[in-house]
Design a protein around this motif. Structure first.
Motif, PDB file in Angstrom:
ATOM      1  N   TRP A 162       2.843   1.587  -3.442  1.00 30.24           N
ATOM      2  CA  TRP A 162       1.944   1.914  -4.556  1.00 30.24           C
ATOM      3  C   TRP A 162       1.427   3.344  -4.412  1.00 30.24           C
ATOM      4  O   TRP A 162       1.311   4.074  -5.405  1.00 30.24           O
ATOM      5  CB  TRP A 162       0.795   0.920  -4.570  1.00 30.24           C
ATOM      6  CG  TRP A 162       0.105   0.695  -5.884  1.00 30.24           C
ATOM      7  CD1 TRP A 162      -1.231   0.816  -6.123  1.00 30.24           C
ATOM      8  CD2 TRP A 162       0.679   0.264  -7.125  1.00 30.24           C
ATOM      9  NE1 TRP A 162      -1.530   0.489  -7.440  1.00 30.24           N
ATOM     10  CE2 TRP A 162      -0.376   0.155  -8.083  1.00 30.24           C
ATOM     11  CE3 TRP A 162       1.983  -0.029  -7.544  1.00 30.24           C
ATOM     12  CZ2 TRP A 162      -0.163  -0.245  -9.402  1.00 30.24           C
ATOM     13  CZ3 TRP A 162       2.198  -0.420  -8.857  1.00 30.24           C
ATOM     14  CH2 TRP A 162       1.142  -0.524  -9.766  1.00 30.24           C
ATOM     15  N   THR A 201       3.837  -7.736   3.168  1.00 30.45           N
ATOM     16  CA  THR A 201       3.665  -8.018   1.740  1.00 30.45           C
ATOM     17  C   THR A 201       4.605  -9.112   1.277  1.00 30.45           C
ATOM     18  O   THR A 201       4.214 -10.004   0.519  1.00 30.45           O
ATOM     19  CB  THR A 201       3.911  -6.744   0.912  1.00 30.45           C
ATOM     20  OG1 THR A 201       2.953  -5.757   1.277  1.00 30.45           O
ATOM     21  CG2 THR A 201       3.813  -7.021  -0.579  1.00 30.45           C
ATOM     22  N   ALA A 240      -4.047   3.587   4.444  1.00 26.89           N
ATOM     23  CA  ALA A 240      -4.258   2.635   3.355  1.00 26.89           C
ATOM     24  C   ALA A 240      -3.657   1.298   3.727  1.00 26.89           C
ATOM     25  O   ALA A 240      -2.731   1.211   4.537  1.00 26.89           O
ATOM     26  CB  ALA A 240      -3.638   3.157   2.051  1.00 26.89           C
ATOM     27  N   GLY A 241      -4.175   0.262   3.114  1.00 28.98           N
ATOM     28  CA  GLY A 241      -3.676  -1.077   3.391  1.00 28.98           C
ATOM     29  C   GLY A 241      -4.278  -1.647   4.657  1.00 28.98           C
ATOM     30  O   GLY A 241      -5.387  -1.278   5.063  1.00 28.98           O
ATOM     31  N   ALA A 281       0.561   3.613   6.277  1.00 25.26           N
ATOM     32  CA  ALA A 281       0.461   2.308   5.603  1.00 25.26           C
ATOM     33  C   ALA A 281       1.379   1.337   6.348  1.00 25.26           C
ATOM     34  O   ALA A 281       2.281   0.743   5.767  1.00 25.26           O
ATOM     35  CB  ALA A 281       0.860   2.440   4.140  1.00 25.26           C
ATOM     36  N   GLY A 283      -4.491   2.101  -1.889  1.00 23.29           N
ATOM     37  CA  GLY A 283      -3.249   2.860  -1.850  1.00 23.29           C
ATOM     38  C   GLY A 283      -3.202   3.882  -2.963  1.00 23.29           C
ATOM     39  O   GLY A 283      -2.836   5.050  -2.769  1.00 23.29           O
ATOM     40  N   ASP A 287      -6.375  -4.927  -1.957  1.00 20.39           N
ATOM     41  CA  ASP A 287      -6.782  -3.790  -1.121  1.00 20.39           C
ATOM     42  C   ASP A 287      -5.674  -2.742  -1.087  1.00 20.39           C
ATOM     43  O   ASP A 287      -5.905  -1.545  -1.277  1.00 20.39           O
ATOM     44  CB  ASP A 287      -7.097  -4.322   0.284  1.00 20.39           C
ATOM     45  CG  ASP A 287      -7.414  -3.232   1.299  1.00 20.39           C
ATOM     46  OD1 ASP A 287      -7.519  -2.052   0.932  1.00 20.39           O
ATOM     47  OD2 ASP A 287      -7.552  -3.570   2.480  1.00 20.39           O
ATOM     48  N   GLY A 288      -4.436  -3.179  -0.836  1.00 20.21           N
ATOM     49  CA  GLY A 288      -3.317  -2.241  -0.791  1.00 20.21           C
ATOM     50  C   GLY A 288      -3.127  -1.499  -2.101  1.00 20.21           C
ATOM     51  O   GLY A 288      -2.815  -0.302  -2.114  1.00 20.21           O
ATOM     52  N   ALA A 295       0.828  -1.208   0.000  1.00 21.03           N
ATOM     53  CA  ALA A 295       0.000   0.000   0.000  1.00 21.03           C
ATOM     54  C   ALA A 295       0.860   1.255   0.000  1.00 21.03           C
ATOM     55  O   ALA A 295       0.605   2.203  -0.750  1.00 21.03           O
ATOM     56  CB  ALA A 295      -0.938   0.005   1.208  1.00 21.03           C
TER      57      ALA A 295
END
Length: 510
Positions: A17, A41, A356-357, A188, A382, A377-378, A14
């Motif tokens: 990106w 990740t 985010a994430g 994030a 993101g 989602d990320g 996230a």
């Protein structure tokens, strides 16, 4: 467009990106370790879910997401996730992420639990996270608009004069505290799963973003919904290696010590039932002494080293040859469905603060995340957070004082992790959650309001307030699902006020 820097705290999918898609905005990217280390990740195995085949569609993907989320998924968030998913996979592939393709050029796709179609884009069986992160790191390092600060750990948010966020207080690799002012800040920073005694993520993920945002007034949503992956490899390691769900998608079965499959009478989809169902079944098998094992001998067999190299290496290093014997498994804390409440652009309601994430809660996962929607989602949210910050009107940034979180000593953290696993795990009850809250009170009185304690308090208080079982939250004292779905939303003062009743809190927590 804001003319002050955009600060991104966290360098998983996230954060990276978001940093890439904020161009041409100047971005300061903070990562508490070397770029790529301690990011959940990198440990993701299965892949990224998206409607990429001719027999699939974003509408089907969104419907599966909503169905898995047990009544709490935001339909608009699910629609956005599913519709934008294929674009994100294409963009990652163009960036160099080594997704597998079939000989005819189509995507090589796996099917995982609760998906109605095979739609998980994969990298060499179980290498998705590592392959994607490597491509993202290369792109971020090549981007002129991004200033990377490796080893800079965000420790607190700077309060702004407008009541919002004005940047972060960060600790440098030399242990100095430095104030970094920013027009907007995107958190994030991952999950709360490192607060559990058995987890599949870096145990450094201890809810820091959640605690930092809560101190600044952000709302924390659905903190009780922790997803436990049903097939962590049970060899006593911390964190526990993961036996990817893609193995069950290939036909691997869950068996007891006698070799008997135990998911058949539990759910019509057996091993491919929703994760919460499988996790509870595995938990009960382990607790009963009958044991739980993932039998891959027929489904994968001799092809294991090539098809699932990460799982194979983890097994072999523990003295288990999955080609010839079943893998011992147990549930482990894997993903946090709740987090900092945001809108669909990552905005937290605190001026200048976005998330985010995994640390964010858009409502896309509801009470039970659909497998392989996490990396997506990320990517989707993101990007949306970055675009919102890129296009934001300029803010006058004037930061007030901030102090780092108190440090929780290692023995106290170990005690907290034991308590979280025992009292807020796969199955909870009111008495155990009350004991956990009392223990958090005691630790906070001794060591101060450390980030880990604040995050644990939100999980326990939210779980205590939800007197039903839904998705990843199972109350053995309230095993039924209530007829009306509701979100749990708390601010820090409300979580602190969730004092357990004295009679509930008695028992052997110590």
């Amino acid at each position: 467009m804001g003319d002050s820097p955009l600060l991104v705290a966290g360098a998983g999918i996230a954060g990276l990106w978001a940093a890439l898609h904020a161009a041409p905005r100047t971005v300061i990217l903070l990562t508490g370790s070397t770029l790529g280390e301690n990011a959940s990740t990198a440990w993701a195995q299965g892949g990224v879910a998206a409607a990429l085949s001719e027999d699939d569609s974003p509408a089907l993907h969104a419907a599966d997401t909503i169905r898995a989320g047990a009544g709490l998924v935001n339909p608009e968030a699910a629609r956005l996730l599913a519709e934008q998913g294929p674009r994100e996979i294409e963009a990652l592939y163009a960036l160099g992420a080594p997704f597998e393709r079939e000989p005819d050029g189509s995507w090589a796709l796996s099917r995982e639990a609760a998906h109605s179609r095979a739609r998980v884009a994969r990298v060499k069986g179980d290498q998705a996270g590592a392959g994607i992160l490597s491509a993202l790191i290369a792109a971020v390092k090549a981007a002129d608009h991004i200033e990377i600060r490796e080893g800079w750990r965000a420790e607190a948010l700077l309060p702004g004069a407008d009541g919002g966020c004005a940047g972060v207080l960060a600790r440098t690799p030399q242990a100095r505290l430095v104030r970094i002012e920013a027009g907007e800040t995107i958190l994030a920073m991952g999950s709360v799963c490192g607060l559990y005694g058995v987890t599949t993520v870096p145990f450094t993920s201890q809810g820091q973003a959640l605690a930092m945002a809560a101190r600044l007034g952000a709302v924390i949503e659905d903190a009780e919904f922790v997803q436990f992956h049903p097939t962590a490899i049970d060899t006593g390691r911390d964190p526990a290696p993961l036996a990817t769900e893609a193995l069950r998608g290939e036909g691997a079965t869950l068996v007891d010590r006698a070799g008997k499959r135990f998911m058949l009478p539990v759910h019509a989809d057996a091993e491919l039932a929703p994760r919460d169902v499988v996790a509870r079944a595995v938990h009960r098998q382990v607790r009963s002494g009958r044991g739980a094992f993932l039998d891959c001998r027929t489904a994968v067999g001799g092809a294991f080293p090539e098809r699932f190299p990460a799982v194979f290496a983890a097994c072999m290093s523990a003295g288990i040859d999955p080609r010839r014997e079943p893998i011992p498994v147990a549930p482990a804390a894997h993903y946090h469905m709740g987090g900092i409440a945001t809108d669909l652009s990552g905005y937290t309601g605190v001026p200048g603060l976005y998330a985010a994430g995994e640390c964010a809660s858009t409502g896309v996962h509801g009470a039970n995340r659909l497998a392989s929607n996490s990396l997506l989602d990320g990517l989707v949210f993101g990007r949306r957070a970055a675009e919102a910050c890129r296009d934001a009107e300029a803010r006058t940034v004037k930061a007030g004082p901030a102090a780092p979180s108190p440090v929780l000593p290692a023995p106290a953290l170990a005690r907290l992790r034991q308590l979280m696993a025992a009292e807020a795990g796969v199955e909870r009850d009111g008495a155990g959650l009350a004991r956990l809250l009392c223990a958090v009170d005691d630790l906070e009185a001794k060591y101060g309001a450390a980030d880990a304690l604040i995050a644990a308090r939100f999980v326990a208080a939210s779980a205590l307030s939800r007197t039903e079982s839904r998705g990843g939250h199972f109350r053995s004292d309230f095993p039924q699902t209530a007829p009306g779905a509701r979100h749990t939303r708390m601010r820090l003062d409300e979580a602190c006020a969730a004092a357990p009743e004295p009679l509930l809190a008695t028992g052997p927590a110590e």
